[in-house]
Design an enzyme around this catalytic site. Structure first.
Site, PDB file in Angstrom:
ATOM      1  CG  ASP A  67      33.369  53.548  35.259  1.00  0.00           C
ATOM      2  OD1 ASP A  67      33.195  53.159  36.433  1.00  0.00           O
ATOM      3  OD2 ASP A  67      33.430  54.747  34.943  1.00  0.00           O
ATOM      4  CG  ASP A  94      29.090  57.068  38.456  1.00  0.00           C
ATOM      5  OD1 ASP A  94      28.033  56.472  38.172  1.00  0.00           O
ATOM      6  OD2 ASP A  94      29.428  57.322  39.625  1.00  0.00           O
TER       7      ASP A  94
END
Length: 292
Positions: free
Chosen positions: A89, A91
């Site tokens: 991922d 953020d």
């Protein structure tokens, strides 16, 4: 043979003491295979004949019984001795910001957007609906703020170590994110990523339109991204690592051989098979080196 990996971001940590704590809490008998230090981490790999420890380990992790990270598998962990795939991922996993929140901050709508982001990441809102709403709040904003956000994107500690480790062994690397290509391009260029599966902000005449200009990358699409890269590069399913922190990462975490909740929201820690709570991304590189 089942394997147990114990690691902590603390060179004064004694892995064998951690192993004794795991053994006491779970009833397992652990036999050391290898021990190694990497940067400011120390970790060790153990074998055990006892299967089915995962639930017991997770229970003790959740209760705070351990102050170090520990993973358990009934099979074997991915290894650098074979080609593999790692997908992260963006953020709060690859970088320590929420990109859309920081764009919103510069456009004067931070509080409204950040509240929705938090609810979505904790699993309280449908991600696609929440993204549409948040992006709409950016309408007519100056797209130049994206460049400002790039300057404050602090990489998660250990990302460089992890990327270098897997790159040297010919692994493929990707980011599957509900964030934006306009920010991820920084890491894509730096680490020569093989795949980016993410949203893209629509921009017209230098202004944000309040829309995304491609299909929305939600949990389902992130999972598809991981599997598409696997198929394209002919990666064995046992050689896939996925890391994420939010609820929309769970579907891609599920398809990994090593699916890690990285300093994650409570819902994600509860549902993910493995959790990394104390160490940074260096721990994953250390595990791979120990198991290779």
């Amino acid at each position: 043979m089942s394997q147990v990996f114990i690691v902590k971001k603390d060179l004064s940590f004694v892995p064998d003491a951690g192993a004794l704590k795991v053994a006491s809490a779970t009833g397992a008998s652990l036999n050391k295979i290898a021990e190694m230090t990497l940067n400011d981490h120390i970790g060790a790999l153990y074998s055990t004949d006892i299967k089915g420890l995962k639930d017991a380990v997770k229970k003790n992790v959740a209760s705070g019984e351990f102050d170090f990270d520990v993973f358990y598998t009934d099979e074997t962990f991915p290894t650098l001795n074979k080609k593999g795939e790692i997908c992260l991922d963006m953020d709060m996993t690859s970088v320590q910001i929420e990109g859309i929140d920081e764009i919103a901050r510069r456009l004067g709508v931070f509080e409204k957007v950040a509240e929705i982001t938090s609810r979505a990441m904790h699993g309280g809102l449908d991600f696609a609906q929440s993204l549409t709403l948040r992006v709409s709040m950016l309408k007519d904003g100056d797209a130049a703020v994206i460049e400002d956000v790039k300057t404050i994107m602090h990489e998660t500690d250990g990302l460089d170590v992890l990327m270098d480790t897997v790159s040297r062994s010919g692994w493929v690397k990707g980011i599957c994110s509900g964030g934006f290509e306009q920010l991820i391009c920084v890491l894509e260029k730096k680490y020569n990523l093989d795949m980016v599966c993410a949203n893209s902000l629509e921009i017209a005449d230098g202004r944000l339109t309040g829309r995304v200009d491609k299909r929305i990358v939600d949990a389902k699409v992130k999972r598809e991204g991981v599997l598409e890269l696997q198929q394209k590069e002919n990666i064995d399913a046992s050689q896939i690592i996925v890391l994420g922190d939010g609820a929309n990462d769970l579907k891609m975490i599920e398809v990994a051989a090593l699916g890690l909740a990285y300093h994650a929201k409570p819902l994600v820690q509860e549902k993910a098979p493995f959790c990394l709570n104390y160490s940074d991304l260096t721990a994953v590189a250390l595990l791979l080196k120990l198991n290779s």
